[in-house]
Design an enzyme around this catalytic site. Sequence first.
Site, short mmCIF file in Angstrom:
data_model
loop_
_atom_site.label_atom_id
_atom_site.label_comp_id
_atom_site.label_asym_id
_atom_site.label_seq_id
_atom_site.Cartn_x
_atom_site.Cartn_y
_atom_site.Cartn_z
N HIS A 113 38.95 37.78 14.36
CA HIS A 113 37.93 37.38 15.34
C HIS A 113 36.72 36.78 14.63
O HIS A 113 36.22 37.35 13.67
CB HIS A 113 37.47 38.59 16.15
CG HIS A 113 38.48 39.02 17.15
ND1 HIS A 113 38.50 38.55 18.44
CD2 HIS A 113 39.52 39.87 17.04
CE1 HIS A 113 39.51 39.09 19.08
NE2 HIS A 113 40.14 39.89 18.24
N TYR A 160 31.41 42.65 25.05
CA TYR A 160 30.56 43.82 25.33
C TYR A 160 29.70 43.47 26.53
O TYR A 160 28.91 42.53 26.47
CB TYR A 160 29.65 44.12 24.13
CG TYR A 160 30.40 44.62 22.91
CD1 TYR A 160 30.99 43.73 22.02
CD2 TYR A 160 30.50 45.98 22.64
CE1 TYR A 160 31.68 44.18 20.90
CE2 TYR A 160 31.18 46.45 21.52
CZ TYR A 160 31.78 45.55 20.66
OH TYR A 160 32.46 46.00 19.56
N PRO A 206 31.23 54.72 19.57
CA PRO A 206 32.16 53.64 19.22
C PRO A 206 31.62 52.23 19.47
O PRO A 206 32.29 51.25 19.11
CB PRO A 206 33.37 53.93 20.12
CG PRO A 206 32.84 54.73 21.25
CD PRO A 206 31.70 55.52 20.71
N LYS A 261 32.24 51.18 14.21
CA LYS A 261 31.99 51.52 12.80
C LYS A 261 32.74 52.77 12.30
O LYS A 261 32.83 52.98 11.09
CB LYS A 261 30.48 51.74 12.58
CG LYS A 261 29.67 50.47 12.64
CD LYS A 261 29.83 49.63 11.39
CE LYS A 261 29.41 48.20 11.58
NZ LYS A 261 30.48 47.22 11.53
N TYR A 288 27.76 43.80 12.35
CA TYR A 288 29.07 43.90 13.00
C TYR A 288 30.20 43.65 12.01
O TYR A 288 31.19 44.39 12.00
CB TYR A 288 29.15 42.89 14.17
CG TYR A 288 30.28 43.24 15.11
CD1 TYR A 288 30.13 44.25 16.05
CD2 TYR A 288 31.50 42.58 15.05
CE1 TYR A 288 31.17 44.61 16.90
CE2 TYR A 288 32.54 42.93 15.89
CZ TYR A 288 32.37 43.94 16.83
OH TYR A 288 33.40 44.29 17.65
C1 PHB Z 1 38.76 49.12 20.27
O1 PHB Z 1 39.47 48.10 20.17
O2 PHB Z 1 39.26 50.23 20.52
C2 PHB Z 1 37.29 48.99 20.12
C3 PHB Z 1 36.75 47.74 19.87
C4 PHB Z 1 35.39 47.61 19.71
C5 PHB Z 1 34.58 48.73 19.79
C6 PHB Z 1 35.13 49.99 20.03
C7 PHB Z 1 36.50 50.11 20.19
O3 PHB Z 1 33.25 48.59 19.64
#
Ligand code: PHB
Length: 395
Positions: free
Chosen positions: A72, A202, A294, A298, A386
């Site tokens: 990504h 997000y 989450p 990280k 990130y």
């Molecule tokens: C996930 O793919 O489970 C995932 C992706 C991004 C995050 C948290 C979990 O910030």
Amino acid sequence: MKTQVVIVGAGPSGLLLGALLHKAGIDNIIVERQTPEYVLGRIRAGILEQVTVDLLRDVGVGAGVDTGGTIHHEIDLVFKNKRYPIPVSQLTSGKVVTAYGQTEVTHDLMTQRTELGLPSFYSADEVDLHDIESKTPRVSFSKDGRRQEISCELIAGCDGFHGVSRKHIPTHLLKEFERVYPFGWIGVLADVPPVSPHAIVYANSERGFALCSMRSMTRSRYYLQCPLSDKVDEWSDERFWDELKLRLDPELSNKLITGTSIEKSIAPLRSYVAEPMRHGQLFLAGDAAHIVPPTGAKGLNLAATDVKYLSEAMIEFFNEKSNAGIDNYSERCLKRIWRAERFSWWLTSLMHRFPDTGEFGQKIQEAELEYLVNSQALSTSLAENYVGLPLDFGS
Ligand code: PHB
Ligand code: APR
């Protein structure tokens, strides 16, 4: 039994440490409370920083992430029903993150360990640590009704947040820092194409946070902010998909392909750090020492860098007969951990609805999000955290 290092816990931390130590010629035994099937059944995070991918390649299990991972270059932020791309690669001189599940990482490491014939005891009951302040600590456990004991020189506590290792640091020496958030996440795994295969999304919506992630081009992972009191049974698939659509921008909402969930679970959000990460010959790594919410993806990456630092320190201890690395381990790790704690707390605070901050809190969030998507400086700050700050950052 006797070995150089006993590793308590066969999650990603324990397995990766075992692989790094084996590569350096250091004998180790893993003791895990659960069965391999149980460990592999846990669905957790799925975004890997480049350092984590490099570590997997370094120990010889890179093939899985290289063939099954999706690179990504961008993340998208949604607020007030509009989507804004953050070109993280462009803002960080080409750095990327890779979508590849923790389940797959664990599977790859576990398979390699079995193929190499390295010793692991699964389904170990009543695991206990002894004499950790001496030069010859021991780990005992029951297996098939028989008590067993392994003596060693160092112990790695890789047994997660609920493990036994951290409890062996005397309470008067252990300082704990904690923030528990007033909401959880409900996560769904489904065999449907991801709504946004090129960017993790997000969303800050007035109905609460939402996240669109993926495991492959045919498997998606989605999350919704939910009250902590909610039960999985209260969330039918239909309710989950309807709610997700309401929290996304109209374009993604229309594109979303829904299907039957293959896993659904609710997890609380917590920030937690235990200091120090060492007592005597015991060293904590991963979730045994710290938890991040989450939101910043990280958790797994921090576990991987702890283990990188710990393997370097242990290699120095055994191969160069030097204590310098193990003496510095806790301090070195905690610097990186607190940076990731700050980032995860910040992104969590920015993207969720907080029951207690009211309209003022929401206006501040909107102002910050508008600033973030229009400011190269703030977008770069988000991007560099990130993709993961450099390993030697600030030192
Ligand atoms: C996930 O793919 O489970 C995932 C992706 C991004 C995050 C948290 C979990 O910030
Ligand atoms: N004895 C032996 N093993 C134990 C004990 C015990 N008393 N208690 C727990 N364990 C095992 C658990 O069953 C688990 O398999 O330790 C392992 C810890 O694994 P994780 O919880 O996955 O922790 P870690 O390996 O540090 O990985 C961190 O997991 O929670 C995510 O976001 C986090 O991605 C990060 C990663």
